[in-house]
Design an enzyme around this catalytic site. Sequence first.
Site, PDB file in Angstrom:
ATOM      1  N   LYS A  49      -4.939   2.911 -21.425  1.00  0.00           N
ATOM      2  CA  LYS A  49      -5.562   4.237 -21.357  1.00  0.00           C
ATOM      3  C   LYS A  49      -6.918   4.141 -20.661  1.00  0.00           C
ATOM      4  O   LYS A  49      -7.263   4.964 -19.813  1.00  0.00           O
ATOM      5  CB  LYS A  49      -5.726   4.815 -22.774  1.00  0.00           C
ATOM      6  CG  LYS A  49      -4.411   5.241 -23.393  1.00  0.00           C
ATOM      7  CD  LYS A  49      -4.512   5.502 -24.886  1.00  0.00           C
ATOM      8  CE  LYS A  49      -3.110   5.779 -25.449  1.00  0.00           C
ATOM      9  NZ  LYS A  49      -3.076   5.859 -26.903  1.00  0.00           N
ATOM     10  N   GLN A  93      -6.515   5.760 -32.142  1.00  0.00           N
ATOM     11  CA  GLN A  93      -5.286   5.028 -31.869  1.00  0.00           C
ATOM     12  C   GLN A  93      -4.542   4.750 -33.179  1.00  0.00           C
ATOM     13  O   GLN A  93      -5.109   4.212 -34.120  1.00  0.00           O
ATOM     14  CB  GLN A  93      -5.617   3.703 -31.152  1.00  0.00           C
ATOM     15  CG  GLN A  93      -4.405   2.904 -30.729  1.00  0.00           C
ATOM     16  CD  GLN A  93      -3.527   3.612 -29.701  1.00  0.00           C
ATOM     17  OE1 GLN A  93      -4.021   4.198 -28.738  1.00  0.00           O
ATOM     18  NE2 GLN A  93      -2.225   3.580 -29.910  1.00  0.00           N
ATOM     19  N   ASP A 116      -4.999  14.555 -28.509  1.00  0.00           N
ATOM     20  CA  ASP A 116      -3.593  14.292 -28.824  1.00  0.00           C
ATOM     21  C   ASP A 116      -2.886  15.515 -29.406  1.00  0.00           C
ATOM     22  O   ASP A 116      -1.671  15.504 -29.568  1.00  0.00           O
ATOM     23  CB  ASP A 116      -3.494  13.153 -29.853  1.00  0.00           C
ATOM     24  CG  ASP A 116      -3.344  11.788 -29.194  1.00  0.00           C
ATOM     25  OD1 ASP A 116      -2.787  11.726 -28.081  1.00  0.00           O
ATOM     26  OD2 ASP A 116      -3.778  10.789 -29.796  1.00  0.00           O
TER      27      ASP A 116
END
Length: 282
Positions: A49, A93, A116
């Site tokens: 990422k 994460q 997200d």
Amino acid sequence: MTVIMDGKLTAEKITAEIKTEVSALTVKPKLAVIKVGDNPASQIYVRNKQKKALELGINSVVLELPSNVSEENLLEQIYILNEDTDINAVLVQLPLTEHINKQRIIEAIEPIKDVDGFTSFNFGRLALGYQPYTFPCTPKGIIRLMDEYNINLEGKKAVVIGRSNIVGKPLSLLLQRQNATVIMAHSKTINLKEHTLSADIIVSAVGHPNLITADMVSEGAVIIDVGINRIDNKLIGDVDFNTVKEKVSFITPVPGGIGPMTIAMLMENTLELYKFQKSLGL
Ligand code: NDP
């Protein structure tokens, strides 16, 4: 003839556009990633990422916290990022270590920075059919890839295997938005094959190699393989790719299918949050 859906190429097209857009900005978008512990898969995902953000001119910062970090300390870090006007997008994460309440952590992210789309604010809006600030990256990437290949979802029967909050559940909602008829399958589903055989679209998001075999799919079906399984140091999906591809119309490979689309959507979400925040004068 079967079309192998090229997620890598599609993602490159999308990220090239993002790069152009970002290059014209004087102040760049900034993504913050929090990583707890040293889960090897998470290390790779976070590194990828960060690498992609750098490539696109998006600023990023990774906060690496030890596996024994307290929930309170982790929450404190999120509050700091929420307040920091230089940060446009916050990602925690997953998975988190056992002692941490994942729900509490995700809920602490300011919805307008929830890159997200996992907070109940954004997920709730998705479920209610309203516009969330962001759509979860993997489901969004799946829909975008099918759109790229002009796969019409209206009236189609889609079987989604896996009901996690990050893939299966939000994907089923996005498919319904596109007027597909959705069946959600999971570990307690009886006779999965009966469902998959009558499906126009099958999405497997489970994490079991060879869960979907050629006898389970009908001629001409569309197969989206989200699963990632590491076998003998090689990545494979949930679908027995070589035999299934002989029967179907479209299929995604692993690697090179949904994985790159997910990262591209993360970058797109970061840019979208940045633009929205700027439009509010934040
Ligand atoms: P979870 O472990 O959270 O969910 C797995 C789901 O699969 C559960 O709903 C479970 O059912 C269901 N399941 C388990 N066994 C079976 C079975 N035999 N038959 C039918 N359903 C079953 O996983 P995630 O959603 O987080 O991830 C799924 C896979 O996708 C993993 O391989 C992951 O690595 C991959 N992934 C890939 C991404 C990408 O970018 N390509 C992004 C995110 C995930 P139940 O609810 O009953 O337990």
